[in-house]
Design an enzyme around this catalytic site. Structure first.
Site, PDB file in Angstrom:
ATOM      1  N   ASP A  71       0.883  -1.169   0.000  1.00  0.00           N
ATOM      2  CA  ASP A  71       0.000   0.000   0.000  1.00  0.00           C
ATOM      3  C   ASP A  71       0.920   1.218   0.000  1.00  0.00           C
ATOM      4  OD1 ASP A  71      -1.492   2.237   0.782  1.00  0.00           O
ATOM      5  OD2 ASP A  71      -2.821   1.070   2.065  1.00  0.00           O
ATOM      6  N   VAL A  72       0.888   2.004  -1.067  1.00  0.00           N
ATOM      7  CA  VAL A  72       1.867   3.094  -1.207  1.00  0.00           C
ATOM      8  C   VAL A  72       1.703   4.195  -0.165  1.00  0.00           C
ATOM      9  CG1 VAL A  72       2.235   2.733  -3.683  1.00  0.00           C
ATOM     10  CG2 VAL A  72       0.488   4.384  -2.915  1.00  0.00           C
ATOM     11  N   ASN A  98       2.311   5.490 -10.048  1.00  0.00           N
ATOM     12  CA  ASN A  98       1.035   5.531 -10.775  1.00  0.00           C
ATOM     13  C   ASN A  98      -0.183   5.292  -9.888  1.00  0.00           C
ATOM     14  OD1 ASN A  98      -0.771   4.872 -13.301  1.00  0.00           O
ATOM     15  ND2 ASN A  98      -0.866   3.055 -12.007  1.00  0.00           N
ATOM     16  N   TYR A 171      -9.629  14.850  -5.138  1.00  0.00           N
ATOM     17  CA  TYR A 171      -8.793  14.313  -6.231  1.00  0.00           C
ATOM     18  C   TYR A 171      -8.018  15.434  -6.926  1.00  0.00           C
ATOM     19  CZ  TYR A 171      -7.638  11.645 -10.486  1.00  0.00           C
ATOM     20  OH  TYR A 171      -6.988  11.027 -11.537  1.00  0.00           O
ATOM     21  N   LYS A 175      -3.887  15.985  -7.091  1.00  0.00           N
ATOM     22  CA  LYS A 175      -3.102  16.023  -8.330  1.00  0.00           C
ATOM     23  C   LYS A 175      -2.420  17.383  -8.499  1.00  0.00           C
ATOM     24  CE  LYS A 175      -4.066  11.801  -9.776  1.00  0.00           C
ATOM     25  NZ  LYS A 175      -3.057  10.737  -9.822  1.00  0.00           N
TER      26      LYS A 175
HETATM   27  P1  NAD Z   1      -7.142   2.007 -11.932  1.00  0.00           P
HETATM   28  O1  NAD Z   1      -8.145   2.099 -10.842  1.00  0.00           O
HETATM   29  O2  NAD Z   1      -7.223   0.870 -12.872  1.00  0.00           O
HETATM   30  O3  NAD Z   1      -5.664   2.056 -11.357  1.00  0.00           O
HETATM   31  C1  NAD Z   1      -5.288   2.551 -10.119  1.00  0.00           C
HETATM   32  C2  NAD Z   1      -4.369   1.537  -9.502  1.00  0.00           C
HETATM   33  O4  NAD Z   1      -3.876   2.038  -8.259  1.00  0.00           O
HETATM   34  C3  NAD Z   1      -5.122   0.230  -9.197  1.00  0.00           C
HETATM   35  O5  NAD Z   1      -4.351  -0.856  -9.675  1.00  0.00           O
HETATM   36  C4  NAD Z   1      -5.197   0.221  -7.695  1.00  0.00           C
HETATM   37  O6  NAD Z   1      -5.184  -1.073  -7.137  1.00  0.00           O
HETATM   38  C5  NAD Z   1      -3.945   0.993  -7.333  1.00  0.00           C
HETATM   39  N1  NAD Z   1      -3.981   1.498  -5.975  1.00  0.00           N
HETATM   40  C6  NAD Z   1      -4.991   2.171  -5.361  1.00  0.00           C
HETATM   41  N2  NAD Z   1      -4.661   2.431  -4.099  1.00  0.00           N
HETATM   42  C7  NAD Z   1      -3.414   1.917  -3.906  1.00  0.00           C
HETATM   43  C8  NAD Z   1      -2.532   1.879  -2.814  1.00  0.00           C
HETATM   44  N3  NAD Z   1      -2.875   2.431  -1.633  1.00  0.00           N
HETATM   45  N4  NAD Z   1      -1.317   1.292  -2.976  1.00  0.00           N
HETATM   46  C9  NAD Z   1      -0.973   0.728  -4.163  1.00  0.00           C
HETATM   47  N5  NAD Z   1      -1.783   0.733  -5.237  1.00  0.00           N
HETATM   48  C10 NAD Z   1      -2.980   1.324  -5.096  1.00  0.00           C
HETATM   49  O7  NAD Z   1      -7.254   3.388 -12.724  1.00  0.00           O
HETATM   50  P2  NAD Z   1      -6.214   4.068 -13.743  1.00  0.00           P
HETATM   51  O8  NAD Z   1      -7.036   4.937 -14.599  1.00  0.00           O
HETATM   52  O9  NAD Z   1      -5.346   3.057 -14.363  1.00  0.00           O
HETATM   53  O10 NAD Z   1      -5.383   5.021 -12.765  1.00  0.00           O
HETATM   54  C11 NAD Z   1      -3.962   5.035 -12.725  1.00  0.00           C
HETATM   55  C12 NAD Z   1      -3.484   6.440 -12.434  1.00  0.00           C
HETATM   56  O11 NAD Z   1      -3.838   7.288 -13.533  1.00  0.00           O
HETATM   57  C13 NAD Z   1      -4.112   7.075 -11.185  1.00  0.00           C
HETATM   58  O12 NAD Z   1      -3.120   7.814 -10.489  1.00  0.00           O
HETATM   59  C14 NAD Z   1      -5.154   8.018 -11.771  1.00  0.00           C
HETATM   60  O13 NAD Z   1      -5.414   9.102 -10.911  1.00  0.00           O
HETATM   61  C15 NAD Z   1      -4.458   8.453 -13.048  1.00  0.00           C
HETATM   62  N6  NAD Z   1      -5.348   8.992 -14.069  1.00  0.00           N
HETATM   63  C16 NAD Z   1      -6.259   8.213 -14.734  1.00  0.00           C
HETATM   64  C17 NAD Z   1      -7.069   8.783 -15.713  1.00  0.00           C
HETATM   65  C18 NAD Z   1      -8.065   7.990 -16.522  1.00  0.00           C
HETATM   66  O14 NAD Z   1      -8.785   8.581 -17.323  1.00  0.00           O
HETATM   67  N7  NAD Z   1      -8.166   6.682 -16.369  1.00  0.00           N
HETATM   68  C19 NAD Z   1      -6.966  10.145 -15.998  1.00  0.00           C
HETATM   69  C20 NAD Z   1      -6.052  10.916 -15.287  1.00  0.00           C
HETATM   70  C21 NAD Z   1      -5.249  10.324 -14.335  1.00  0.00           C
END
Ligand code: NAD
Length: 273
Positions: A71-72, A98, A171, A175
Site C-alpha cells: 500500500d503506497v 502511478n 482528487y 493532483k
Molecule cells: P485504476 O483504478 O485501474 O488504477 C489505479 C491503480 O492504483 C489500481 O491498480 C489500484 O489497485 C492501485 N492502488 C490504489 N490504491 C493503492 C494503494 N494504496 N497502494 C498501491 N496501489 C494502489 O485506474 P487508472 O485509470 O489506471 O489510474 C492510474 C493512475 O492514472 C491514477 O493515479 C489516476 O489518478 C491516473 N489517471 C487516470 C485517468 C483515466 O482517465 N483513467 C486520468 C487521469 C489520471
C-alpha cells in the site's frame, strides 16, 4: 485504438518499478516498459491476480517481472517494496508512481475520511515512493552507458492538476499537489542527474472512470471534451512513459506531459467564446 508503434529496446538492462500496476494505466505502463527492455516490478495493493496476469504477459514475451504487494500510503510497505525490488533486480533506474484512486462526493457532503484517503494514496504515496527511489538512486553506481541520468521518476498526475473538477475536490487537490511536488523535487535533485517528470492523462479507458465511457451516451458526452475525437487507451500513456524514461528525453526534467487528446485546450471554445 492508438496506432501500433515499436520504439525498440530503449530501456534495455534498466529496472523499473510501477505502482498500482495490476490494472488500467499501470498495467499498460508495466507492459510497455518491459517491451522496451526493462525488468519490471509490478506493484499491487489488493489484486494479486491482476498483477500476476501482467507479470505473466511480460515473462511470456521474454521479459523479466516480479510482483510486489504494498500500500503506497504506508511507509513500512513502501520500504519493504523497494527492498524486494533491489533484492530481485539489484538496482532501480525508473520509478513510475502511478497508484491512485478517487473518492468522489459533493463538497458539502465530503467526509474527512474521503479527503484523507485520496491525499494519502495520491499525494503521500508519491512522496514516500519518490523519497525511497531517490535514496536508492543516490546509493547505487551510475551506469552512463545504460542511462544518461542516474535515475528517472515519473509521477502519474491528471489533467485535473490544472482543470478544476467539481465533485472531486479531494482528487483535484491531490493532483495539483503532485504537480508542485514533482517540480520542487526536480529542482532539488537535477544536479544529482535525477530526472523527475509527470504524465497527466486525459480521459483514458480504465476501471477508475468506467461510468464516463461505458455507455454510448456517456462516451458521446465525453468526446465533446476531447478535440482529437477518441477516448484514450492505456497504451497511449504507456508509450509516453517509455519516452520520458528513456535517454530520448534526457534534457527534460520538471515537466508535465499532457497526454489528453487536447482536453486541456478549452474545447468549449471551438464554438463561440
Ligand atoms: P485504476 O483504478 O485501474 O488504477 C489505479 C491503480 O492504483 C489500481 O491498480 C489500484 O489497485 C492501485 N492502488 C490504489 N490504491 C493503492 C494503494 N494504496 N497502494 C498501491 N496501489 C494502489 O485506474 P487508472 O485509470 O489506471 O489510474 C492510474 C493512475 O492514472 C491514477 O493515479 C489516476 O489518478 C491516473 N489517471 C487516470 C485517468 C483515466 O482517465 N483513467 C486520468 C487521469 C489520471
Amino acid at each position: 485504438m492508438p496506432p501500433i508503434v515499436d520504439v525498440g529496446q530503449v530501456l534495455k538492462d534498466q529496472v523499473a518499478l510501477v505502482t498500482g500496476a495490476s490494472s488500467g494505466i499501470g498495467a499498460s505502463v508495466a507492459r510497455e516498459l518491459a517491451r522496451a527492455g526493462a525488468a519490471v516490478a509490478v506493484n499491487y495493493a489488493g489484486n494479486p491476480a491482476g498483477a500476476q496476469t501482467v507479470a505473466d504477459a511480460i515473462t511470456a514475451a521474454g521479459g523479466r517481472a516480479i510482483i510486489v504487494k504494498a500500500d503506497v500510503s504506508v511507509e513500512a510497505d513502501v520500504t519493504a517494496m523497494f527492498a524486494a525490488v533491489i533484492e530481485a533486480f539489484g538496482r532501480l533506474d525508473i520509478l513510475v508512481s502511478n497508484a491512485g484512486l478517487q473518492r468522489d462526493a459533493a463538497f458539502v457532503d465530503m467526509t474527512l475520511e474521503e479527503w484523507d484517503r485520496v491525499m494519502a494514496v495520491n499525494l503521500t504515496g508519491q512522496f514516500l515512493c519518490a523519497r525511497a527511489a531517490v535514496r536508492q538512486f543516490l546509493a547505487q553506481a551510475p551506469r552512463p552507458e545504460v542511462s544518461a541520468a542516474l535515475g528517472k521518476i515519473i509521477c502519474m498526475s491528471s489533467v485535473h492538476d490544472v482543470i478544476p473538477w467539481a465533485g472531486h475536490v479531494n482528487y483535484a487537490a491531490s493532483k495539483g499537489g503532485v504537480s508542485l511536488l514533482m517540480k520542487s523535487l526536480a529542482q532539488e535533485i537535477a544536479e544529482k542527474k535525477i530526472r523527475v517528470n509527470a504524465v497527466s492523462p486525459g480521459a483514458i479507458r480504465t476501471p477508475i472512470n468506467r461510468a464516463a465511457w461505458e455507455t454510448p451516451e456517456a462516451e458521446a458526452a465525453l468526446l465533446k471534451l476531447i478535440p482529437y475525437g477518441r477516448v484514450g487507451d492505456p497504451e497511449d500513456i504507456g508509450r509516453a512513459v517509455v519516452w520520458l524514461a528513456s535517454d530520448a528525453s534526457d534534457y527534460i526534467t520538471g515537466t508535465t506531459l499532457y497526454v489528453d487528446g487536447g482536453m486541456t485546450l478549452y474545447p468549449e471554445f471551438r464554438e463561440g467564446g
